[in-house]
Write a protein that holds these residues in place. Sequence first.
Motif, PDB file in Angstrom:
ATOM      1  N   PHE A 251      11.544  20.818   2.552  1.00 32.74           N
ATOM      2  CA  PHE A 251      10.878  19.623   3.056  1.00 32.74           C
ATOM      3  C   PHE A 251       9.432  19.635   2.583  1.00 32.74           C
ATOM      4  CE2 PHE A 251      14.403  20.334   5.894  1.00 32.74           C
ATOM      5  CZ  PHE A 251      14.953  19.068   6.013  1.00 32.74           C
ATOM      6  N   ASP A 252       9.080  18.609   1.815  1.00 37.02           N
ATOM      7  CA  ASP A 252       7.720  18.468   1.289  1.00 37.02           C
ATOM      8  C   ASP A 252       7.032  17.289   1.938  1.00 37.02           C
ATOM      9  OD1 ASP A 252       8.542  20.418  -0.511  1.00 37.02           O
ATOM     10  OD2 ASP A 252       8.146  19.216  -2.304  1.00 37.02           O
ATOM     11  N   VAL A 253       5.721  17.311   1.893  1.00 34.77           N
ATOM     12  CA  VAL A 253       4.911  16.144   2.206  1.00 34.77           C
ATOM     13  C   VAL A 253       3.992  15.934   1.012  1.00 34.77           C
ATOM     14  CG1 VAL A 253       3.095  15.189   3.686  1.00 34.77           C
ATOM     15  CG2 VAL A 253       4.994  16.449   4.701  1.00 34.77           C
ATOM     16  N   ILE A 254       3.897  14.718   0.565  1.00 29.68           N
ATOM     17  CA  ILE A 254       2.888  14.355  -0.431  1.00 29.68           C
ATOM     18  C   ILE A 254       1.919  13.419   0.265  1.00 29.68           C
ATOM     19  CG2 ILE A 254       2.400  13.112  -2.567  1.00 29.68           C
ATOM     20  CD1 ILE A 254       4.855  14.318  -3.785  1.00 29.68           C
ATOM     21  N   ALA A 255       0.664  13.850   0.301  1.00 28.56           N
ATOM     22  CA  ALA A 255      -0.404  13.079   0.935  1.00 28.56           C
ATOM     23  C   ALA A 255      -1.238  12.437  -0.158  1.00 28.56           C
ATOM     24  CB  ALA A 255      -1.264  13.997   1.795  1.00 28.56           C
ATOM     25  N   ILE A 256      -1.367  11.131  -0.073  1.00 30.61           N
ATOM     26  CA  ILE A 256      -2.119  10.381  -1.070  1.00 30.61           C
ATOM     27  C   ILE A 256      -3.228   9.610  -0.375  1.00 30.61           C
ATOM     28  CG2 ILE A 256      -2.001   8.526  -2.781  1.00 30.61           C
ATOM     29  CD1 ILE A 256       0.903   9.468  -3.289  1.00 30.61           C
ATOM     30  N   ILE A 257      -4.425   9.749  -0.909  1.00 26.44           N
ATOM     31  CA  ILE A 257      -5.567   8.976  -0.433  1.00 26.44           C
ATOM     32  C   ILE A 257      -5.929   8.006  -1.546  1.00 26.44           C
ATOM     33  CG2 ILE A 257      -7.938   9.037   0.434  1.00 26.44           C
ATOM     34  CD1 ILE A 257      -5.982  10.585   2.206  1.00 26.44           C
ATOM     35  N   LEU A 258      -5.867   6.709  -1.246  1.00 29.30           N
ATOM     36  CA  LEU A 258      -6.217   5.670  -2.218  1.00 29.30           C
ATOM     37  C   LEU A 258      -7.632   5.180  -1.962  1.00 29.30           C
ATOM     38  CD1 LEU A 258      -2.941   3.530  -2.248  1.00 29.30           C
ATOM     39  CD2 LEU A 258      -3.685   5.192  -3.952  1.00 29.30           C
ATOM     40  N   ASN A 259      -8.418   5.148  -3.026  1.00 30.01           N
ATOM     41  CA  ASN A 259      -9.772   4.586  -2.994  1.00 30.01           C
ATOM     42  C   ASN A 259      -9.857   3.561  -4.116  1.00 30.01           C
ATOM     43  OD1 ASN A 259     -11.140   6.093  -0.922  1.00 30.01           O
ATOM     44  ND2 ASN A 259     -10.891   7.879  -2.238  1.00 30.01           N
ATOM     45  N   GLY A 260      -9.525   2.328  -3.813  1.00 30.50           N
ATOM     46  CA  GLY A 260      -9.491   1.307  -4.863  1.00 30.50           C
ATOM     47  C   GLY A 260      -8.434   1.669  -5.881  1.00 30.50           C
ATOM     48  N   GLU A 261      -8.838   1.824  -7.135  1.00 31.44           N
ATOM     49  CA  GLU A 261      -7.904   2.209  -8.196  1.00 31.44           C
ATOM     50  C   GLU A 261      -7.779   3.723  -8.333  1.00 31.44           C
ATOM     51  OE1 GLU A 261      -5.905   0.058  -9.853  1.00 31.44           O
ATOM     52  OE2 GLU A 261      -6.772  -1.385  -8.447  1.00 31.44           O
ATOM     53  N   ASP A 262      -8.664   4.485  -7.692  1.00 31.09           N
ATOM     54  CA  ASP A 262      -8.619   5.941  -7.742  1.00 31.09           C
ATOM     55  C   ASP A 262      -7.738   6.488  -6.625  1.00 31.09           C
ATOM     56  OD1 ASP A 262     -10.413   5.994  -9.899  1.00 31.09           O
ATOM     57  OD2 ASP A 262     -12.140   5.999  -8.548  1.00 31.09           O
ATOM     58  N   HIS A 263      -7.281   7.710  -6.826  1.00 31.20           N
ATOM     59  CA  HIS A 263      -6.481   8.346  -5.775  1.00 31.20           C
ATOM     60  C   HIS A 263      -6.594   9.866  -5.873  1.00 31.20           C
ATOM     61  CE1 HIS A 263      -3.578   8.817  -9.072  1.00 31.20           C
ATOM     62  NE2 HIS A 263      -3.073   9.820  -8.356  1.00 31.20           N
TER      63      HIS A 263
ATOM     64  N   PHE B 195       0.840  -1.191   0.000  1.00 28.22           N
ATOM     65  CA  PHE B 195       0.000   0.000   0.000  1.00 28.22           C
ATOM     66  C   PHE B 195       0.884   1.253   0.000  1.00 28.22           C
ATOM     67  CE2 PHE B 195      -2.884   3.037   2.126  1.00 28.22           C
ATOM     68  CZ  PHE B 195      -4.038   2.860   1.371  1.00 28.22           C
ATOM     69  N   GLY B 196       1.870   1.282   0.866  1.00 27.84           N
ATOM     70  CA  GLY B 196       2.790   2.412   0.934  1.00 27.84           C
ATOM     71  C   GLY B 196       3.599   2.575  -0.337  1.00 27.84           C
ATOM     72  N   ARG B 197       4.029   1.473  -0.932  1.00 26.74           N
ATOM     73  CA  ARG B 197       4.814   1.533  -2.176  1.00 26.74           C
ATOM     74  C   ARG B 197       3.963   2.097  -3.318  1.00 26.74           C
ATOM     75  NH1 ARG B 197       9.163   1.575   0.381  1.00 26.74           N
ATOM     76  NH2 ARG B 197      10.084  -0.333   1.050  1.00 26.74           N
ATOM     77  N   ARG B 198       2.670   1.765  -3.342  1.00 24.36           N
ATOM     78  CA  ARG B 198       1.779   2.343  -4.357  1.00 24.36           C
ATOM     79  C   ARG B 198       1.750   3.859  -4.229  1.00 24.36           C
ATOM     80  NH1 ARG B 198      -3.945   0.108  -3.898  1.00 24.36           N
ATOM     81  NH2 ARG B 198      -4.303   1.689  -5.471  1.00 24.36           N
ATOM     82  N   GLY B 199       1.644   4.349  -3.001  1.00 27.54           N
ATOM     83  CA  GLY B 199       1.653   5.789  -2.779  1.00 27.54           C
ATOM     84  C   GLY B 199       2.964   6.418  -3.193  1.00 27.54           C
ATOM     85  N   GLU B 200       4.069   5.787  -2.853  1.00 22.12           N
ATOM     86  CA  GLU B 200       5.384   6.320  -3.225  1.00 22.12           C
ATOM     87  C   GLU B 200       5.553   6.363  -4.737  1.00 22.12           C
ATOM     88  OE1 GLU B 200       8.348   4.162  -1.028  1.00 22.12           O
ATOM     89  OE2 GLU B 200       7.685   5.016   0.880  1.00 22.12           O
ATOM     90  N   ALA B 201       5.045   5.361  -5.440  1.00 22.10           N
ATOM     91  CA  ALA B 201       5.128   5.346  -6.903  1.00 22.10           C
ATOM     92  C   ALA B 201       4.350   6.526  -7.499  1.00 22.10           C
ATOM     93  CB  ALA B 201       4.607   4.021  -7.452  1.00 22.10           C
ATOM     94  N   LEU B 202       3.188   6.829  -6.933  1.00 25.76           N
ATOM     95  CA  LEU B 202       2.406   7.974  -7.394  1.00 25.76           C
ATOM     96  C   LEU B 202       3.143   9.285  -7.112  1.00 25.76           C
ATOM     97  CD1 LEU B 202      -1.101   6.760  -6.225  1.00 25.76           C
ATOM     98  CD2 LEU B 202      -0.368   7.085  -8.607  1.00 25.76           C
ATOM     99  N   ALA B 203       3.787   9.380  -5.962  1.00 27.70           N
ATOM    100  CA  ALA B 203       4.552  10.579  -5.617  1.00 27.70           C
ATOM    101  C   ALA B 203       5.749  10.738  -6.555  1.00 27.70           C
ATOM    102  CB  ALA B 203       5.004  10.508  -4.162  1.00 27.70           C
ATOM    103  N   LEU B 204       6.449   9.662  -6.844  1.00 25.18           N
ATOM    104  CA  LEU B 204       7.572   9.721  -7.785  1.00 25.18           C
ATOM    105  C   LEU B 204       7.102  10.201  -9.154  1.00 25.18           C
ATOM    106  CD1 LEU B 204       9.440   6.415  -6.881  1.00 25.18           C
ATOM    107  CD2 LEU B 204      10.419   8.718  -6.776  1.00 25.18           C
ATOM    108  N   ALA B 205       5.982   9.670  -9.616  1.00 26.12           N
ATOM    109  CA  ALA B 205       5.433  10.080 -10.913  1.00 26.12           C
ATOM    110  C   ALA B 205       5.091  11.566 -10.904  1.00 26.12           C
ATOM    111  CB  ALA B 205       4.201   9.242 -11.255  1.00 26.12           C
TER     112      ALA B 205
ATOM    113  N   LEU C 136      -4.042  13.217  -4.727  1.00 26.05           N
ATOM    114  CA  LEU C 136      -2.677  13.532  -4.326  1.00 26.05           C
ATOM    115  C   LEU C 136      -2.634  15.008  -3.948  1.00 26.05           C
ATOM    116  CD1 LEU C 136       0.606  12.459  -6.009  1.00 26.05           C
ATOM    117  CD2 LEU C 136       0.224  14.868  -5.512  1.00 26.05           C
ATOM    118  N   GLU C 137      -2.111  15.283  -2.781  1.00 29.38           N
ATOM    119  CA  GLU C 137      -1.913  16.662  -2.337  1.00 29.38           C
ATOM    120  C   GLU C 137      -0.421  16.863  -2.093  1.00 29.38           C
ATOM    121  OE1 GLU C 137      -3.252  19.824   1.134  1.00 29.38           O
ATOM    122  OE2 GLU C 137      -3.822  17.720   1.333  1.00 29.38           O
ATOM    123  N   HIS C 138       0.161  17.809  -2.827  1.00 26.28           N
ATOM    124  CA  HIS C 138       1.569  18.140  -2.672  1.00 26.28           C
ATOM    125  C   HIS C 138       1.664  19.362  -1.773  1.00 26.28           C
ATOM    126  CE1 HIS C 138       5.341  20.165  -4.453  1.00 26.28           C
ATOM    127  NE2 HIS C 138       5.730  19.249  -3.595  1.00 26.28           N
TER     128      HIS C 138
END
Length: 120
Positions: free
Chosen positions: A95-107, A7-17, A109-111
């Motif tokens: 210092f940034d925070v990227i907040a990701i909310i995952l809802n199934g396949e949707d998400h 779950f965390g890796r999915r969020g990190e992949a979205l942040a990297l993208a 992202l707040e930078h």
Amino acid sequence: MTEKQDFGRRGEALALAFYKENKYTILEKNWQSNHLEVDIIAKNEEYIVFCEVRTRSGNVLVEPLASVTPQKQRNLIHAANHYVLKHRITLEVRFDVIAIILNGEDHTLEHIPFAFMPKW
């Protein structure tokens, strides 16, 4: 890999993208210094960015930004200092925070750039 780690890796992949789409160069992901870890280290022309990624499910009770506690901030600042000294970085640090909310396949992202600043 556990479900939580996946779950965390999915969020990190979205942040990297997100950073790549916004013309940042990714220097490191999951960079470790002793027992400290920085999720993403990236740079653009102005800043070297140390980013904490917070991924939550749609039924989140704690806002992702609120979960970056003062202790977590101190740890990130300490790790960033080590990285900057080790690599002789001359760019300004952010210092940034990227907040990701995952809802199934949707998400969503707040930078949050400049999410916190070191207190010297």
